[in-house]
Design a protein around this motif. Structure first.
Motif, PDB file in Angstrom:
ATOM      1  N   UNK A  90       8.495   6.882   3.943  1.00 52.64           N
ATOM      2  CA  UNK A  90       7.743   7.860   5.157  1.00 52.64           C
ATOM      3  C   UNK A  90       7.452   9.317   4.565  1.00 52.64           C
ATOM      4  N   UNK A  91       8.247   9.736   3.654  1.00 54.54           N
ATOM      5  CA  UNK A  91       8.025  11.361   3.340  1.00 54.54           C
ATOM      6  C   UNK A  91       7.811  11.400   1.769  1.00 54.54           C
ATOM      7  N   UNK A  92       7.286  10.333   1.244  1.00 55.54           N
ATOM      8  CA  UNK A  92       6.901  10.535  -0.279  1.00 55.54           C
ATOM      9  C   UNK A  92       5.308  10.444  -0.300  1.00 55.54           C
ATOM     10  N   UNK A  93       4.673  11.438  -1.054  1.00 57.02           N
ATOM     11  CA  UNK A  93       3.595  11.121  -1.302  1.00 57.02           C
ATOM     12  C   UNK A  93       2.863   9.815  -2.151  1.00 57.02           C
ATOM     13  N   UNK A  94       1.686   9.645  -1.753  1.00 54.20           N
ATOM     14  CA  UNK A  94       0.981   8.343  -2.476  1.00 54.20           C
ATOM     15  C   UNK A  94       1.037   8.474  -3.938  1.00 54.20           C
ATOM     16  N   UNK A  95       1.171   7.601  -4.906  1.00 51.26           N
ATOM     17  CA  UNK A  95       0.897   7.876  -6.369  1.00 51.26           C
ATOM     18  C   UNK A  95      -0.372   7.390  -6.558  1.00 51.26           C
ATOM     19  N   UNK A  96      -1.272   8.270  -6.534  1.00 47.22           N
ATOM     20  CA  UNK A  96      -2.839   7.949  -6.749  1.00 47.22           C
ATOM     21  C   UNK A  96      -3.193   7.141  -7.851  1.00 47.22           C
ATOM     22  N   UNK A  97      -2.473   7.021  -9.007  1.00 42.88           N
ATOM     23  CA  UNK A  97      -2.908   6.295  -9.867  1.00 42.88           C
ATOM     24  C   UNK A  97      -2.708   4.617  -9.795  1.00 42.88           C
ATOM     25  N   UNK A  98      -1.900   4.356  -8.760  1.00 43.82           N
ATOM     26  CA  UNK A  98      -1.387   3.068  -8.246  1.00 43.82           C
ATOM     27  C   UNK A  98      -2.369   2.366  -7.445  1.00 43.82           C
ATOM     28  N   UNK A  99      -3.072   3.256  -6.915  1.00 45.08           N
ATOM     29  CA  UNK A  99      -4.018   2.634  -5.612  1.00 45.08           C
ATOM     30  C   UNK A  99      -5.363   2.235  -6.100  1.00 45.08           C
ATOM     31  N   UNK A 100      -5.663   1.053  -5.897  1.00 46.06           N
ATOM     32  CA  UNK A 100      -6.786   0.377  -6.110  1.00 46.06           C
ATOM     33  C   UNK A 100      -7.457   0.278  -4.720  1.00 46.06           C
ATOM     34  N   UNK A 101      -8.719  -0.223  -4.757  1.00 38.51           N
ATOM     35  CA  UNK A 101      -9.564  -0.273  -3.437  1.00 38.51           C
ATOM     36  C   UNK A 101     -10.328  -1.541  -3.412  1.00 38.51           C
ATOM     37  N   UNK A 102     -10.159  -2.344  -2.119  1.00 36.44           N
ATOM     38  CA  UNK A 102     -11.012  -3.516  -1.924  1.00 36.44           C
ATOM     39  C   UNK A 102     -12.021  -3.081  -0.997  1.00 36.44           C
ATOM     40  N   UNK A 103     -13.136  -3.029  -1.136  1.00 35.47           N
ATOM     41  CA  UNK A 103     -14.330  -2.707  -0.215  1.00 35.47           C
ATOM     42  C   UNK A 103     -14.857  -4.070   0.385  1.00 35.47           C
ATOM     43  N   UNK A 104     -14.629  -4.320   1.721  1.00 34.17           N
ATOM     44  CA  UNK A 104     -15.218  -5.370   2.549  1.00 34.17           C
ATOM     45  C   UNK A 104     -16.313  -5.246   3.180  1.00 34.17           C
ATOM     46  N   UNK A 105     -17.425  -5.858   3.311  1.00 31.46           N
ATOM     47  CA  UNK A 105     -18.615  -5.428   3.972  1.00 31.46           C
ATOM     48  C   UNK A 105     -18.355  -5.302   5.507  1.00 31.46           C
ATOM     49  N   UNK A 106     -17.168  -6.417   6.038  1.00 34.11           N
ATOM     50  CA  UNK A 106     -17.018  -6.475   7.521  1.00 34.11           C
ATOM     51  C   UNK A 106     -15.553  -6.725   7.476  1.00 34.11           C
ATOM     52  N   UNK A 107     -14.928  -6.439   8.632  1.00 32.49           N
ATOM     53  CA  UNK A 107     -13.713  -6.886   9.098  1.00 32.49           C
ATOM     54  C   UNK A 107     -13.652  -7.609  10.342  1.00 32.49           C
ATOM     55  N   UNK A 108     -13.229  -8.966  10.123  1.00 31.90           N
ATOM     56  CA  UNK A 108     -13.308  -9.827  11.221  1.00 31.90           C
ATOM     57  C   UNK A 108     -11.823 -10.475  11.268  1.00 31.90           C
ATOM     58  N   UNK A 109     -10.922  -9.963  11.860  1.00 31.60           N
ATOM     59  CA  UNK A 109      -9.403 -10.876  11.863  1.00 31.60           C
ATOM     60  C   UNK A 109      -8.833 -10.690  13.279  1.00 31.60           C
ATOM     61  N   UNK A 110      -7.897 -11.534  13.427  1.00 31.38           N
ATOM     62  CA  UNK A 110      -7.255 -11.334  14.547  1.00 31.38           C
ATOM     63  C   UNK A 110      -5.499 -11.676  14.169  1.00 31.38           C
ATOM     64  N   UNK A 111      -4.807 -11.308  15.095  1.00 31.13           N
ATOM     65  CA  UNK A 111      -3.297 -11.578  15.280  1.00 31.13           C
ATOM     66  C   UNK A 111      -2.650 -11.856  16.223  1.00 31.13           C
ATOM     67  N   UNK A 112      -1.504 -12.724  16.249  1.00 34.05           N
ATOM     68  CA  UNK A 112      -0.525 -12.846  17.533  1.00 34.05           C
ATOM     69  C   UNK A 112       0.620 -12.508  17.155  1.00 34.05           C
ATOM     70  N   UNK A 113       1.120 -11.373  17.754  1.00 32.23           N
ATOM     71  CA  UNK A 113       2.507 -10.722  17.384  1.00 32.23           C
ATOM     72  C   UNK A 113       3.384 -10.743  18.469  1.00 32.23           C
TER      73      UNK A 113
END
Length: 236
Positions: A90-113
């Motif tokens: 919660x209190x730690x900065x992100x490690x930029x070199x470990x971050x990859x990105x997945x670009x999705x043209x659209x988001x269509x999802x649901x969840x039941x929680x």
């Protein structure tokens, strides 16, 4: 005259107690809007604490949906984003070199929680917070562009992903799957109907069919959206 005063006092006491019932069941329809559209339907069962019952704790079930345009999904696991899976994340900065990105043209999802609910009532006004803690997600697979920070061979390749099936609340980036939380105010227009508004913070997660860089296949988008809702209390 004394009897009339006593009756009025008794009536006021009973009405005050009725305003904060020990148990409360709500049916709720909410719509998040802004950079995406995210309707949800939920059921809540709340239990009052103390004599007045103003403070309530409870549980619920929520069906979430999320519809958005192009979104960036970033490396999800906390062991990669911050190097730890404990509360320290919660209190730690992100490690930029470990971050990859997945670009999705659209988001269509649901969840039941399942959800956890905390609420405090002041006359006709409720102030509360809820958060999903366990459940499952669903949605179609799709292909998106993978942008790798450390791999030239995988950079700019097309990868197939689908919503992460299992959702679990842990700590910050240690969470798994798609989870919704709300901070809200609710006003009771009548004994049964209320309007509700606030802010929704959502974790949305896709899993790729292949394991990619850093042995990772989970990618997350975080969305902060305003919402409005209608609440119906059938047994209030």
């Amino acid at each position: 005259m004394k009897k009339i005063i006593l009756l009025l006092l008794l009536s006021h006491t009973l009405s005050a107690q009725y305003s904060y019932p020990k148990t409360q069941q709500n049916l709720d329809l909410a719509v998040d809007f802004g950079s995406a559209l995210s309707p949800s339907v939920s059921y809540q069962n709340l239990y009052g604490i103390g004599k007045a019952g103003r403070f309530k704790i409870g549980w619920g079930i929520r069906l979430n949906s999320f519809f958005g345009g192009q979104k960036n999904y970033i490396t999800a696991p906390a062991k990669l984003t911050s190097g730890t899976q404990s509360i320290v994340a919660l209190f730690t900065e992100n490690i930029a070199s470990n971050l990859d990105t997945l670009q999705l043209a659209k988001s269509r999802l649901g969840s039941l929680n399942g959800t956890i609910v905390l609420q405090y009532s002041i006359k006709k006004l409720d102030v509360g917070f809820n958060i999903d803690f366990v459940g499952f997600s669903f949605g179609k697979s799709q292909r998106g562009k993978f942008i790798a920070s450390e791999s030239k061979s995988l950079n700019n390749t097309l990868q197939t992903a689908k919503p992460t099936p299992f959702n679990l609340l842990l700590i910050s980036d240690s969470d798994i799957g798609s989870l919704n939380s709300e901070l809200y105010f609710r006003y009771w227009a009548s004994n049964r109907l209320a309007v509700r508004a606030g802010a929704s913070f959502q974790f949305l997660e896709y899993t790729t069919t292949k394991t990619l860089t850093f042995e990772n296949d989970r990618f997350r988008h975080k969305a902060l959206l305003p919402f409005v809702a209608i609440t119906y209390a059938p047994f209030k």
